[in-house]
Design an enzyme around this catalytic site. Structure first.
Site, short mmCIF file in Angstrom:
data_model
loop_
_atom_site.label_atom_id
_atom_site.label_comp_id
_atom_site.label_asym_id
_atom_site.label_seq_id
_atom_site.Cartn_x
_atom_site.Cartn_y
_atom_site.Cartn_z
N GLY A 164 0.82 -1.10 0.06
CA GLY A 164 0.02 -0.06 -0.10
C GLY A 164 0.74 1.22 -0.04
N GLY A 196 -0.44 4.48 0.29
CA GLY A 196 -1.05 5.66 0.90
C GLY A 196 -0.13 6.36 1.99
N GLY A 197 -0.84 7.22 2.92
CA GLY A 197 -0.08 7.88 3.64
C GLY A 197 0.48 6.90 4.88
N ALA A 198 -0.26 5.71 5.40
CA ALA A 198 0.51 4.75 6.21
C ALA A 198 1.67 3.96 5.61
CB ALA A 198 -0.65 3.65 6.77
N GLY A 199 1.35 3.69 4.46
CA GLY A 199 2.43 2.73 3.71
C GLY A 199 3.55 3.57 3.25
N PHE A 230 -12.32 21.11 15.13
CA PHE A 230 -13.19 19.76 14.47
C PHE A 230 -13.86 19.32 15.75
CE2 PHE A 230 -11.80 17.50 10.54
CZ PHE A 230 -11.67 18.52 9.71
N GLN A 265 -18.15 4.26 10.89
CA GLN A 265 -18.12 5.69 10.99
C GLN A 265 -19.21 6.03 9.73
OE1 GLN A 265 -15.23 9.17 10.98
NE2 GLN A 265 -16.11 8.91 12.85
N HIS A 281 -20.09 9.34 8.12
CA HIS A 281 -19.95 10.91 8.24
C HIS A 281 -21.19 11.70 7.63
CE1 HIS A 281 -18.09 14.63 7.47
NE2 HIS A 281 -17.00 14.04 7.66
N LEU A 332 -17.86 13.31 -0.17
CA LEU A 332 -17.37 13.85 1.15
C LEU A 332 -17.47 15.25 1.02
CD1 LEU A 332 -16.97 13.28 4.24
CD2 LEU A 332 -14.67 14.27 3.55
N GLU A 378 -15.79 17.96 6.99
CA GLU A 378 -16.15 18.52 8.53
C GLU A 378 -15.32 20.00 8.85
OE1 GLU A 378 -16.05 15.65 11.28
OE2 GLU A 378 -15.04 16.75 13.08
N ARG A 381 -18.93 12.79 15.24
CA ARG A 381 -19.74 12.40 13.95
C ARG A 381 -20.89 11.57 14.11
NH1 ARG A 381 -14.39 11.71 10.05
NH2 ARG A 381 -14.21 13.93 9.82
N HIS A 420 -18.04 5.85 6.15
CA HIS A 420 -16.77 6.82 5.77
C HIS A 420 -15.40 6.13 6.14
CE1 HIS A 420 -14.55 10.53 5.46
NE2 HIS A 420 -14.20 10.30 6.54
N GLU A 460 -5.69 2.62 8.07
CA GLU A 460 -7.01 2.57 8.19
C GLU A 460 -7.37 0.96 8.41
OE1 GLU A 460 -9.76 4.73 5.99
OE2 GLU A 460 -11.39 3.28 6.52
N ARG A 462 -14.33 7.11 15.69
CA ARG A 462 -13.11 8.21 15.50
C ARG A 462 -13.37 9.66 15.46
NH1 ARG A 462 -10.84 10.61 10.86
NH2 ARG A 462 -12.10 9.79 9.28
N LEU A 515 -5.53 10.88 9.92
CA LEU A 515 -4.10 11.23 9.16
C LEU A 515 -3.04 11.05 10.07
CD1 LEU A 515 -5.41 14.13 6.84
CD2 LEU A 515 -5.02 11.57 6.18
C1 LIG Z 1 -13.06 11.64 1.59
C2 LIG Z 1 -12.45 11.35 2.89
C3 LIG Z 1 -11.78 12.33 3.51
C4 LIG Z 1 -11.26 12.25 4.78
N1 LIG Z 1 -10.58 13.29 5.29
C5 LIG Z 1 -9.86 13.06 6.43
C6 LIG Z 1 -9.36 14.34 6.97
O1 LIG Z 1 -9.41 15.61 6.75
N2 LIG Z 1 -8.56 13.97 8.24
C7 LIG Z 1 -8.38 12.94 8.67
O2 LIG Z 1 -7.65 12.71 9.64
N3 LIG Z 1 -8.88 11.66 7.95
C8 LIG Z 1 -9.64 11.73 7.02
N4 LIG Z 1 -9.81 10.78 6.21
C9 LIG Z 1 -9.70 9.27 6.54
C10 LIG Z 1 -8.30 9.11 6.05
O3 LIG Z 1 -8.09 9.87 4.88
C11 LIG Z 1 -8.00 7.71 5.84
O4 LIG Z 1 -8.52 6.90 6.78
C12 LIG Z 1 -6.38 7.56 5.37
O5 LIG Z 1 -6.12 8.36 4.43
C13 LIG Z 1 -6.10 5.98 4.96
O6 LIG Z 1 -4.88 5.88 4.74
P1 LIG Z 1 -4.23 4.48 4.48
O7 LIG Z 1 -2.62 4.96 4.22
O8 LIG Z 1 -4.59 3.75 5.54
O9 LIG Z 1 -4.89 4.06 3.03
P2 LIG Z 1 -4.91 4.66 1.55
O10 LIG Z 1 -4.67 6.03 1.61
O11 LIG Z 1 -6.31 3.95 1.07
O12 LIG Z 1 -4.28 3.58 1.09
C14 LIG Z 1 -4.22 2.31 0.80
C15 LIG Z 1 -2.98 1.86 -0.05
O13 LIG Z 1 -3.15 0.55 -0.34
C16 LIG Z 1 -3.06 0.03 -1.49
N5 LIG Z 1 -3.76 -1.45 -1.67
C17 LIG Z 1 -4.96 -1.60 -1.18
N6 LIG Z 1 -5.28 -2.98 -1.41
C18 LIG Z 1 -4.07 -3.36 -2.13
C19 LIG Z 1 -3.77 -4.71 -2.70
N7 LIG Z 1 -4.53 -5.84 -2.58
N8 LIG Z 1 -2.32 -4.77 -3.23
C20 LIG Z 1 -1.65 -3.84 -3.35
N9 LIG Z 1 -2.23 -2.43 -2.63
C21 LIG Z 1 -3.08 -2.25 -2.34
C22 LIG Z 1 -3.85 1.12 -2.46
O14 LIG Z 1 -3.26 1.06 -3.61
C23 LIG Z 1 -3.32 2.40 -1.72
O15 LIG Z 1 -2.01 2.77 -2.15
C24 LIG Z 1 -10.81 10.79 5.29
C25 LIG Z 1 -11.44 9.87 4.39
C26 LIG Z 1 -11.85 9.97 3.23
C27 LIG Z 1 -12.60 8.78 2.54
#
Ligand SMILES: Cc1cc2nc3c(=O)[nH]c(=O)nc-3n(C[C@H](O)[C@H](O)[C@H](O)COP(=O)(O)OP(=O)(O)OC[C@H]3O[C@@H](n4cnc5c(N)ncnc54)[C@H](O)[C@@H]3O)c2cc1C
Length: 616
Positions: free
Chosen positions: A10, A12-15, A113, A233, A235, A245, A248, A281, A346, A370, A381, A387
Site C-alpha cells: 500500500g 497511501g499515507g500509512a504505507g 473539529f 463511521q 460521516h 464527502l 467537516e 460524527r 466513511h 485504516e 473516530r 491522518l
Molecule cells: C473523502 C475522505 C476524506 C477524509 N478526510 C480526512 C481528514 O481530513 N482527516 C483525517 O484525519 N482523516 C480523513 N479521512 C480518513 C483518512 O483519509 C483515511 O483513513 C486514510 O487516508 C487512509 O490511509 P491509508 O494509508 O490507511 O490508506 P489509503 O490511503 O487508502 O491507501 C491504501 C493503499 O493500499 C493499496 N492497496 C490496497 N489494497 C491493495 C492490494 N490488494 N494490493 C496492493 N496494494 C493495495 C492502495 O493502492 C493504496 O495505495 C478521510 C477519508 C475520506 C474517505
C-alpha cells in the site's frame, strides 16, 4: 521472485510513512501497491490533521478527547502514544515541505473539529490529504525506495502452524496489473499491510472503488484476529447522489446544518446543545437521520449544510475544494445555496489487530493506517485523527519491521486460550474451494506436526503457486455468476441493515444475505480472459475480500448488544460498561469465524481513564 528486507503493501499515507521510517533504519524497502501512490485514498482527505501544537493545548487533552470520542473503547496506551507523537510527526511533515495553511504571523493554521476541546486541526486548504500524500511521496522518491505500482497483492505467504501465534509471514504474492505476471515477494524482515479502508462493503460511501478491505481480509485469513469490526463511521456530510464527502472543515469554519423547516436542529432539538454541529460524527449522523425519519428532511432524504455566511473570501481561501465538489457532483453553488448532505459510510474504526508498534500476532506481519486496529478510535473516530494515525503508527511499524528495538509493547495481540470466547452459531462456512485457496495451510507445503519447516523462500514460492492456480481456475471458468451482481447485493444489504441505525432483525437479515452472497460467489466467473489490466479479475478477488469483512462487521454488530459510539442498537439503548468494556475479536478459524473478546485497556502512560457519560 523479488526480495527486500521490508515489503510495504500500500502506498497511501500509512504505507509511505512506514516505508520512509524503515528506510531510515537502513532497510532495503519496497512498496507494492495496486494504485500509484499518489492515487491512494489518502489524497481524498480534506479537512485536516490533529496535533497538540499550540500553547494552551496539550497531548493529554488530545488523548482525553480521543478517549471520550471513542466512547471508552480505545486502548489507552495506543491513544497516549498517538497524542504524544502526533506533534513531532506533523512538524516532520512541515519540515519535508508540506504546504500547510498559515496565519498572518506565519504559524501553521489550526481550526476546530468535532469532539475536540481545542482548535487543533492543522490543514492545507481543504486538500490536506493530497498535500500530505505528495509530501511523503517526494521523500520516497528522494530516498530511492522501490515502488511496484499497479501490482495487486492477492495473498500473504505465511507458515501453517495450527496456532496463529506460532506463524511467520515471509512475504506476499502479487500480480502485475499491467502484464498479468504473478510473482512472489520475499520479505527478509517484515511485511507491513497499509491497504486502507473497506468502504466498498457499502453502496453509499465516501471511499474510493479501491477501498475493498484487502489487507484486513488477507490478514484475517492468515489467522490474525480482526478487532471491533462493527465500529463503522458514518460521516454526517456526504453528497446524497454520490457519497462524495463534504469536509467537516466546513462545520469547523462555522458552517451550519438545518432541516426542511429552516431549524438549526442540532440545538433546536437538543442533540448537542453545547457543540451543535461540532459534536462528534456519530452524534451528528444520528441527529440528521432522526430529522429525516421524523419528516423534517428535504425530499425525505437529506438536510442542508450552509456556509454562505462565511463569505466568499474565507470560503475560497480555506474551503475552495468544497465549492468544486458541490458544483461538480450536485450542481450546487455553495456561495449562493446550501448544500444537500446526508450520512454515508466513511471509515472503519476496526481492522487488523496490532499492538502500538504495528505488530500482529503473526511474526513478521505488521499493519498500519485504516486497515489496522491498534485500537485508537474505539467506537468512534474523531475527525482529523486518521491522518495523524497514519504517520504516527506508520512510522512505528516501519521502524519496528526494520529491526529497531522498541521494548515491550503494552498492548497484547493474538488469540489467547484464557480469553472470553463465544460461538455465535451463525452459518458462516466458506465454499471449500475458496477456503482452500486462501488458507495459509493450503499453500502447498506438507504440514509437518505443528512446525512448518519450509524455508522462507519455499513458503513464498508455495504461496505463489497457490495463487497461480487460483487465478487460472477463475479464468478458466466459462460462465457463472458475475462478481458485480454479488457485490451489489452485498452493498445493498449492508447499507440497509448495518448502517447508522441497527436492529436485531436487520443484522440477522444481513448475515443471511452475506451467506447467500457467499454461495453465489462459489460460481463466480471472470468474463475478461486477458492478462493485461484485467479489472474484472481484480474486482472478483476484491469482492471475496468484501464478503469476509462484511461478515465480520455484521457478526460483531449482532454480538454487541449495547449502544456505544457509532454502534446504535434499537433494542439496546444503553452503553453497558459492566459487560462491554471489551473489544470484539473475530478469528478466521478455518473459514468458520469465531468471536471472542479482549478487555479494553484504560490504563494509560500517565493516568487511568474513567468512563464518563459522553455529551457534547
Ligand atoms: C473523502 C475522505 C476524506 C477524509 N478526510 C480526512 C481528514 O481530513 N482527516 C483525517 O484525519 N482523516 C480523513 N479521512 C480518513 C483518512 O483519509 C483515511 O483513513 C486514510 O487516508 C487512509 O490511509 P491509508 O494509508 O490507511 O490508506 P489509503 O490511503 O487508502 O491507501 C491504501 C493503499 O493500499 C493499496 N492497496 C490496497 N489494497 C491493495 C492490494 N490488494 N494490493 C496492493 N496494494 C493495495 C492502495 O493502492 C493504496 O495505495 C478521510 C477519508 C475520506 C474517505
Amino acid at each position: 521472485m523479488y526480495e527486500h528486507d521490508v515489503i510495504v503493501v500500500g502506498g497511501g499515507g500509512a504505507g509511505l510513512r512506514a516505508a520512509i521510517a524503515a528506510q531510515e533504519q537502513g532497510a532495503d524497502v519496497a512498496i507494492v501497491t495496486k494504485l500509484h501512490p499518489v492515487r491512494s485514498h489518502t489524497g481524498a482527505a480534506e479537512g485536516g490533521i490533529n496535533a497538540a501544537l499550540r500553547d494552551g493545548d496539550s497531548w493529554e487533552d488530545h488523548a482525553y478527547d480521543t478517549m471520550k470520542g471513542s466512547d471508552y473503547l480505545g486502548d489507552a496506551p495506543a491513544i497516549d502514544t498517538f497524542a504524544k507523537t502526533a506533534p513531532d510527526e506533523v512538524i516532520q511533515l512541515e519540515h519535508w515541505g508540506m504546504p500547510f495553511s498559515r496565519e498572518d504571523d506565519g504559524r501553521v493554521s489550526q481550526r476546530p473539529f468535532g469532539g475536540l476541546s481545542f482548535p487543533r486541526t492543522t490543514y492545507a486548504g481543504a486538500e490536506t490529504g493530497h498535500h500530505m500524500l505528495h509530501t511523503l511521496y517526494e521523500q520516497v522518491v528522494k530516498r530511492g525506495i522501490e515502488v511496484y505500482d499497479e501490482w495487486y497483492v492477492s495473498n500473504l505467504a505465511v507458515t501453517d502452524e495450527d496456532d496463529p501465534n506460532d506463524r511467520e509471514c515471509h512475504g506476499v504474492v502479487a500480480w502485475d496489473v499491467q502484464s498479468g505476471e504473478i510473482a512472489g515477494f520475499e520479505a527478509r524482515d517484515g511485511v507491513i499491510l497499509a491497504t486502507g479502508g473497506l468502504g466498498q462493503a457499502y453502496d453509499h460511501t465516501t471511499n474510493a472503488v479501491a477501498n475493498t478491505g484487502d489487507g484486513v481480509a488477507m490478514a484475517y485469513r492468515a489467522g490474525v484476529p480482526i478487532e471491533d469490526m462493527e465500529m463503522i463511521q458514518f460521516h454526517p456530510t456526504t453528497l446524497p447522489s454520490t457519497g462524495v464527502l463534504i469536509s467537516e472543515g466546513v462545520r469547523g469554519e462555522g458552517g451550519i446544518l438545518y432541516n426542511a423547516e429552516g431549524e438549526r436542529f442540532m440545538f433546536e432539538y437538543g442533540y448537542a446543545t453545547n457543540d451543535g454541529e461540532l459534536a462528534s460524527r456519530d452524534v451528528v449522523s444520528r441527529a440528521e437521520l432522526t430529522e429525516i425519519n421524523e419528516g423534517r428532511g428535504i425530499d425525505d432524504e437529506y438536510v442542508y449544510l450552509d456556509m454562505r455566511h462565511l463569505g466568499e473570501e474565507r470560503i475560497t481561501d480555506r474551503l475552495e475544494n468544497i465549492l468544486h465538489l458541490a458544483e461538480d457532483f450536485e450542481g450546487v453553488d455553495g456561495l449562493e445555496e446550501p448544500m444537500p448532505v446526508k450520512p454515508g459510510q466513511h471509515y472503519a474504526m476496526g481492522g487488523v489487530e496490532t499492538n502500538e508498534f504495528g505488530e500482529t500476532c503473526v511474526d513478521g506481519l505488521y499493519a498500519a493506517g485504516e486497515c489496522a486496529c491498534v485500537s485508537l478510535h474505539g467506537a468512534n473516530r474523531l475527525g482529523g485523527n486518521a491522518l495523524p494515525e497514519l504517520i504516527v503508527f506508520g512510522a512505528l511499524a516501519g521502524r519496528h519491521a526494520a529491526g529497531e528495538d522498541m521494548g515491550e509493547a503494552l498492548i497484547e495481540t493474538g488469540p489467547s486460550e484464557e480469553l472470553d470466547r463465544e460461538e455465535l452459531g451463525v452459518p458462516v462456512g466458506l465454499p471449500s474451494e475458496q477456503s482452500d485457496t486462501a488458507e495459509p495451510a493450503a499453500d502447498g507445503g506438507e504440514p509437518v506436526e505443528d512446525v512448518d519447516t519450509r524455508s522462507s523462500e519455499e513458503v513464498v514460492s508455495d504461496a505463489e503457486a497457490t495463487e497461480e492456480e487460483r487465478i487460472e481456475t477463475l479464468l478458466e471458468r466459462e460462465d457463472g455468476v458475475n462478481h458485480a451482481d454479488v457485490r451489489a447485493d452485498l452493498q445493498t444489504s449492508m447499507t440497509e441493515n448495518v448502517n447508522v441505525f441497527r436492529t436485531e432483525a436487520g443484522l440477522e437479515q444481513a448475515l443471511e444475505d452475506i451467506q447467500e452472497a457467499r454461495e453465489r460467489y462459489q460460481d463466480v466467473y471472470v468474463a475478461d480472459k486477458s492478462r493485461t489490466f484485467n479489472t474484472d479479475l481484480q474486482h472478483t478477488i476484491e469482492t471475496r475480500n468484501l464478503l469476509d469483512v462484511a461478515e465480520a462487521i455484521t457478526m460483531g454488530a449482532l454480538a454487541r448488544d449495547e449502544f456505544r459510539g457509532a454502534h446504535w442498537r434499537k433494542e439496546h439503548q444503553e452503553r453497558k460498561d459492566d459487560e462491554w468494556l471489551k473489544h470484539t475479536m473475530v478469528s478466521w478459524n478455518d473459514g468458520d469465524p469465531e468471536l471472542w473478546y479482549r478487555p479494553v485497556i484504560l490504563e494509560g502512560h500517565e493516568e487511568t481513564y474513567e468512563p464518563k457519560n459522553r455529551s457534547y
